[in-house]
Design an enzyme around this catalytic site. Structure first.
Site, PDB file in Angstrom:
ATOM      1  N   ARG A  24       0.824  -1.219   0.000  1.00 50.89           N
ATOM      2  CA  ARG A  24       0.000   0.000   0.000  1.00 50.89           C
ATOM      3  C   ARG A  24       0.857   1.268   0.000  1.00 50.89           C
ATOM      4  O   ARG A  24       0.469   2.276   0.594  1.00 50.89           O
ATOM      5  CB  ARG A  24      -0.943   0.044   1.209  1.00 50.89           C
ATOM      6  CG  ARG A  24      -2.001  -1.020   1.211  1.00 50.89           C
ATOM      7  CD  ARG A  24      -3.227  -0.549   0.445  1.00 50.89           C
ATOM      8  NE  ARG A  24      -4.200  -1.630   0.330  1.00 50.89           N
ATOM      9  CZ  ARG A  24      -5.237  -1.790   1.123  1.00 50.89           C
ATOM     10  NH1 ARG A  24      -5.479  -0.942   2.084  1.00 50.89           N
ATOM     11  NH2 ARG A  24      -6.052  -2.786   0.942  1.00 50.89           N
ATOM     12  N   ARG A  28      -3.308   6.427   1.288  1.00 53.53           N
ATOM     13  CA  ARG A  28      -3.799   7.654   1.946  1.00 53.53           C
ATOM     14  C   ARG A  28      -2.851   8.299   2.947  1.00 53.53           C
ATOM     15  O   ARG A  28      -3.085   9.415   3.363  1.00 53.53           O
ATOM     16  CB  ARG A  28      -5.150   7.363   2.609  1.00 53.53           C
ATOM     17  CG  ARG A  28      -6.266   7.274   1.588  1.00 53.53           C
ATOM     18  CD  ARG A  28      -7.484   6.648   2.180  1.00 53.53           C
ATOM     19  NE  ARG A  28      -7.146   5.283   2.585  1.00 53.53           N
ATOM     20  CZ  ARG A  28      -7.980   4.467   3.214  1.00 53.53           C
ATOM     21  NH1 ARG A  28      -9.176   4.876   3.535  1.00 53.53           N
ATOM     22  NH2 ARG A  28      -7.604   3.254   3.517  1.00 53.53           N
ATOM     23  N   ARG A  37      -6.996  11.900  -4.813  1.00 56.77           N
ATOM     24  CA  ARG A  37      -8.284  11.354  -4.383  1.00 56.77           C
ATOM     25  C   ARG A  37      -9.291  12.452  -4.061  1.00 56.77           C
ATOM     26  O   ARG A  37     -10.495  12.203  -4.022  1.00 56.77           O
ATOM     27  CB  ARG A  37      -8.068  10.449  -3.161  1.00 56.77           C
ATOM     28  CG  ARG A  37      -7.644   9.058  -3.526  1.00 56.77           C
ATOM     29  CD  ARG A  37      -8.806   8.218  -4.072  1.00 56.77           C
ATOM     30  NE  ARG A  37      -9.620   7.689  -2.970  1.00 56.77           N
ATOM     31  CZ  ARG A  37     -10.809   8.116  -2.650  1.00 56.77           C
ATOM     32  NH1 ARG A  37     -11.365   9.104  -3.325  1.00 56.77           N
ATOM     33  NH2 ARG A  37     -11.468   7.589  -1.648  1.00 56.77           N
ATOM     34  N   ASP A  73      -6.734  -2.767  -7.469  1.00 53.82           N
ATOM     35  CA  ASP A  73      -7.259  -3.426  -6.284  1.00 53.82           C
ATOM     36  C   ASP A  73      -7.576  -4.881  -6.598  1.00 53.82           C
ATOM     37  O   ASP A  73      -7.971  -5.204  -7.719  1.00 53.82           O
ATOM     38  CB  ASP A  73      -8.516  -2.719  -5.776  1.00 53.82           C
ATOM     39  CG  ASP A  73      -8.818  -3.132  -4.347  1.00 53.82           C
ATOM     40  OD1 ASP A  73      -8.090  -2.725  -3.428  1.00 53.82           O
ATOM     41  OD2 ASP A  73      -9.769  -3.921  -4.158  1.00 53.82           O
ATOM     42  N   TYR A 149     -14.241 -12.494   0.160  1.00 52.57           N
ATOM     43  CA  TYR A 149     -14.943 -11.236  -0.126  1.00 52.57           C
ATOM     44  C   TYR A 149     -16.248 -11.487  -0.868  1.00 52.57           C
ATOM     45  O   TYR A 149     -17.268 -10.861  -0.593  1.00 52.57           O
ATOM     46  CB  TYR A 149     -14.049 -10.293  -0.937  1.00 52.57           C
ATOM     47  CG  TYR A 149     -13.134  -9.473  -0.068  1.00 52.57           C
ATOM     48  CD1 TYR A 149     -13.616  -8.375   0.645  1.00 52.57           C
ATOM     49  CD2 TYR A 149     -11.796  -9.798   0.076  1.00 52.57           C
ATOM     50  CE1 TYR A 149     -12.785  -7.629   1.468  1.00 52.57           C
ATOM     51  CE2 TYR A 149     -10.953  -9.060   0.894  1.00 52.57           C
ATOM     52  CZ  TYR A 149     -11.462  -7.977   1.590  1.00 52.57           C
ATOM     53  OH  TYR A 149     -10.653  -7.244   2.410  1.00 52.57           O
TER      54      TYR A 149
HETATM   55  O1  CP3 Z   1       0.092  -1.712  -2.477  1.00 54.15           O
HETATM   56  C1  CP3 Z   1      -0.203  -0.793  -3.264  1.00 54.15           C
HETATM   57  O2  CP3 Z   1       0.173   0.389  -3.086  1.00 54.15           O
HETATM   58  C2  CP3 Z   1      -0.941  -1.123  -4.539  1.00 54.15           C
HETATM   59  C3  CP3 Z   1      -2.352  -0.932  -4.550  1.00 54.15           C
HETATM   60  C4  CP3 Z   1      -3.253  -1.852  -3.744  1.00 54.15           C
HETATM   61  C5  CP3 Z   1      -4.489  -1.414  -3.199  1.00 54.15           C
HETATM   62  N1  CP3 Z   1      -5.133  -2.485  -2.675  1.00 54.15           N
HETATM   63  C6  CP3 Z   1      -4.979  -0.035  -3.261  1.00 54.15           C
HETATM   64  C7  CP3 Z   1      -6.105   0.360  -2.393  1.00 54.15           C
HETATM   65  C8  CP3 Z   1      -3.141  -3.213  -3.457  1.00 54.15           C
HETATM   66  C9  CP3 Z   1      -1.988  -4.172  -3.760  1.00 54.15           C
HETATM   67  C10 CP3 Z   1      -4.338  -3.603  -2.797  1.00 54.15           C
HETATM   68  C11 CP3 Z   1      -4.614  -4.993  -2.383  1.00 54.15           C
HETATM   69  C12 CP3 Z   1      -5.802  -5.274  -1.574  1.00 54.15           C
HETATM   70  N2  CP3 Z   1      -7.054  -4.722  -1.666  1.00 54.15           N
HETATM   71  C13 CP3 Z   1      -5.839  -6.282  -0.580  1.00 54.15           C
HETATM   72  C14 CP3 Z   1      -4.703  -7.211  -0.204  1.00 54.15           C
HETATM   73  C15 CP3 Z   1      -3.733  -6.552   0.682  1.00 54.15           C
HETATM   74  C16 CP3 Z   1      -4.171  -6.425   2.105  1.00 54.15           C
HETATM   75  O3  CP3 Z   1      -4.286  -5.272   2.558  1.00 54.15           O
HETATM   76  O4  CP3 Z   1      -4.364  -7.446   2.759  1.00 54.15           O
HETATM   77  C17 CP3 Z   1      -7.131  -6.284  -0.039  1.00 54.15           C
HETATM   78  C18 CP3 Z   1      -7.637  -7.185   1.090  1.00 54.15           C
HETATM   79  C19 CP3 Z   1      -7.902  -5.302  -0.741  1.00 54.15           C
HETATM   80  C20 CP3 Z   1      -9.342  -4.986  -0.587  1.00 54.15           C
HETATM   81  C21 CP3 Z   1      -9.534  -3.568  -0.232  1.00 54.15           C
HETATM   82  N3  CP3 Z   1      -9.410  -2.498  -1.112  1.00 54.15           N
HETATM   83  C22 CP3 Z   1      -9.879  -3.037   1.024  1.00 54.15           C
HETATM   84  C23 CP3 Z   1     -10.085  -3.860   2.284  1.00 54.15           C
HETATM   85  C24 CP3 Z   1      -9.973  -1.635   0.867  1.00 54.15           C
HETATM   86  C25 CP3 Z   1     -10.419  -0.632   1.871  1.00 54.15           C
HETATM   87  C26 CP3 Z   1      -9.432  -0.583   2.975  1.00 54.15           C
HETATM   88  C27 CP3 Z   1      -9.070   0.809   3.278  1.00 54.15           C
HETATM   89  O5  CP3 Z   1      -7.879   0.977   3.590  1.00 54.15           O
HETATM   90  O6  CP3 Z   1      -9.930   1.695   3.196  1.00 54.15           O
HETATM   91  C28 CP3 Z   1      -9.629  -1.323  -0.466  1.00 54.15           C
HETATM   92  C29 CP3 Z   1      -9.515   0.022  -1.067  1.00 54.15           C
HETATM   93  C30 CP3 Z   1      -8.122   0.427  -1.407  1.00 54.15           C
HETATM   94  N4  CP3 Z   1      -7.303  -0.315  -2.195  1.00 54.15           N
HETATM   95  C31 CP3 Z   1      -7.446   1.645  -1.050  1.00 54.15           C
HETATM   96  C32 CP3 Z   1      -6.194   1.602  -1.679  1.00 54.15           C
HETATM   97  C33 CP3 Z   1      -5.139   2.663  -1.670  1.00 54.15           C
HETATM   98  C34 CP3 Z   1      -8.028   2.779  -0.236  1.00 54.15           C
HETATM   99  C35 CP3 Z   1      -8.917   3.520  -1.189  1.00 54.15           C
HETATM  100  C36 CP3 Z   1      -9.031   5.009  -0.991  1.00 54.15           C
HETATM  101  O7  CP3 Z   1      -8.226   5.773  -1.567  1.00 54.15           O
HETATM  102  O8  CP3 Z   1      -9.965   5.422  -0.315  1.00 54.15           O
END
Ligand code: CP3
Length: 342
Positions: A24, A28, A37, A73, A149
């Site tokens: 990540r 944010r 964003r 994602d 999911y």
């Molecule tokens: O790592 C990176 O920088 C690459 C981008 C990336 C995102 N999600 C961007 C994202 C990657 C590799 C993921 C993987 C992902 N997504 C996983 C596996 C990794 C882990 O954390 O276990 C999972 C379970 C998800 C599902 C997901 N997507 C969730 C649970 C959420 C919300 C969580 C939160 O932090 O709000 C997302 C949204 C998401 N994916 C965000 C980002 C940067 C936040 C979105 C925003 O900008 O509001």
């Protein structure tokens, strides 16, 4: 392509300095990401190749990480299978949830080259801009994590629905997992064809399973994904949150790198995963501490891996949104100034 430290470490080959990137890393906690964003929703961001390239680059430019990760994602490829994916209020939502064997039978197959074209265009845009400064990591969710999911309809505290599903409908669950393995393998293959230099599979929720159930419902499908996307010189990383109980099983998996969480002892992981490279494993919460704490805890990990060629520094899970940027900078400097001994 140059001999990147990251790729060398992933392959367990000699290299100059310890490579670091963090899960990540475009997210944010970065004001530059929040500025993007502020103008578009997360879904819009994931559909724009230009914006994908822009935010993927932000942490590389700001901190000098050794690898970039595609901004996307794991849940996006579930849309063309027939579920609506939304990120509106807090956590992701998937509707309608998959709860019965009939729901599984109703899911669609798709060609990733066609339906995930915007992500693949994003990869091309990133590669154009990266100009081979650092390698690019592509990724997918593991079949079990994606199935969780899909069945839960979002995140979950107790995973009641996915457990109910695998234990009460094992045959339908395995059909679902096989379809996800096929889809994920093909999608990663397409990402590789388009230019990613490495792939990572996120098994974020596999750790809720007993070792026996992991052997039955997660590992075989990961194996299928890695078999489908196996390509010479493209390292395959498995991230598993809650890695410790499954280390002996993972030792048998055909892949180059295991990414471990912070509860897993690094020396023990090196010993059990003999021959594989390891990525990890700083507790993301350490980054909320003082400069001294960050340096001390990072140094412990660096010392424990100092004589190994196959080590990539990362966190044990994704960086948290409130993390102070200064501590990320400190972490990268600590890792990059460390003198390796191997
Ligand atoms: O790592 C990176 O920088 C690459 C981008 C990336 C995102 N999600 C961007 C994202 C990657 C590799 C993921 C993987 C992902 N997504 C996983 C596996 C990794 C882990 O954390 O276990 C999972 C379970 C998800 C599902 C997901 N997507 C969730 C649970 C959420 C919300 C969580 C939160 O932090 O709000 C997302 C949204 C998401 N994916 C965000 C980002 C940067 C936040 C979105 C925003 O900008 O509001």
């Amino acid at each position: 392509m140059p001999d990147f430290d990251f790729i060398q470490a992933a392959q367990g080959r000699p290299h100059d300095r310890v490579p670091i990137w963090i899960m990540r890393q475009a997210g944010r906690y970065l004001p530059e990401y929040r500025a993007v964003r502020g103008k578009v929703s997360f879904a819009e961001l994931c559909e724009s190749p230009d914006l994908i390239a822009e935010v993927t680059h932000q942490p590389i430019n700001i901190f000098g990480f050794d690898a970039a990760i595609l901004f996307s994602d794991i849940l996006l490829p579930l849309e063309p299978m027939g579920q609506k994916v939304s990120y509106d209020n807090g956590g992701p939502r998937l509707t309608p949830p998959v709860r019965t064997p009939e729901d599984v039978a109703g899911l669609k197959s798709f060609d990733p080259a066609e339906k995930m074209g915007h992500v693949l265009s994003g990869i091309r845009a990133i590669k154009d801009r990266l100009d081979d400064i650092v390698p690019l990591i592509g990724f997918c969710g593991s079949p079990f994590t994606l199935a969780s999911y899909m069945v839960e309809g979002g995140g979950s505290a107790h995973f009641t629905e996915i457990k109910r599903f695998i234990y009460n409908h094992p045959k339908a669950a395995k059909t679902l997992l096989s379809r996800l393995a096929e889809m994920t393998g093909e999608y990663l293959k397409e990402q590789i064809k388009t230019g990613v230099d490495c792939v990572q599979l996120f098994d974020s929720w596999g750790g809720i399973l007993s070792v026996d159930s992991y052997r039955e419902f997660s590992l075989p499908y990961i194996k299928t994904v890695f078999d489908i996307c196996r390509t010479e010189n493209i390292p395959r990383i498995l991230y598993l949150n809650g890695t410790r109980p499954y280390l002996p099983l993972l030792a048998e998996l055909d892949c180059e790198v295991i990414s471990i969480d912070w509860r897993t002892d690094l020396a023990e992981a090196f010993s059990i995963l003999d021959g594989k490279s390891i990525q990890g494993n700083l507790d993301p919460q350490i980054l909320f501490g003082t400069a001294e704490l960050v340096e001390r805890e990072a140094s412990k990990i660096l010392e424990a891996s100092a004589d190994k060629d196959g080590f990539i520094f990362n966190l044990g899970h994704g960086i948290l949104p409130a993390t102070p940027v200064e501590n990320v900078r400190r972490l990268v400097n600590t890792v990059h100034s460390f003198a390796r001994t191997s």
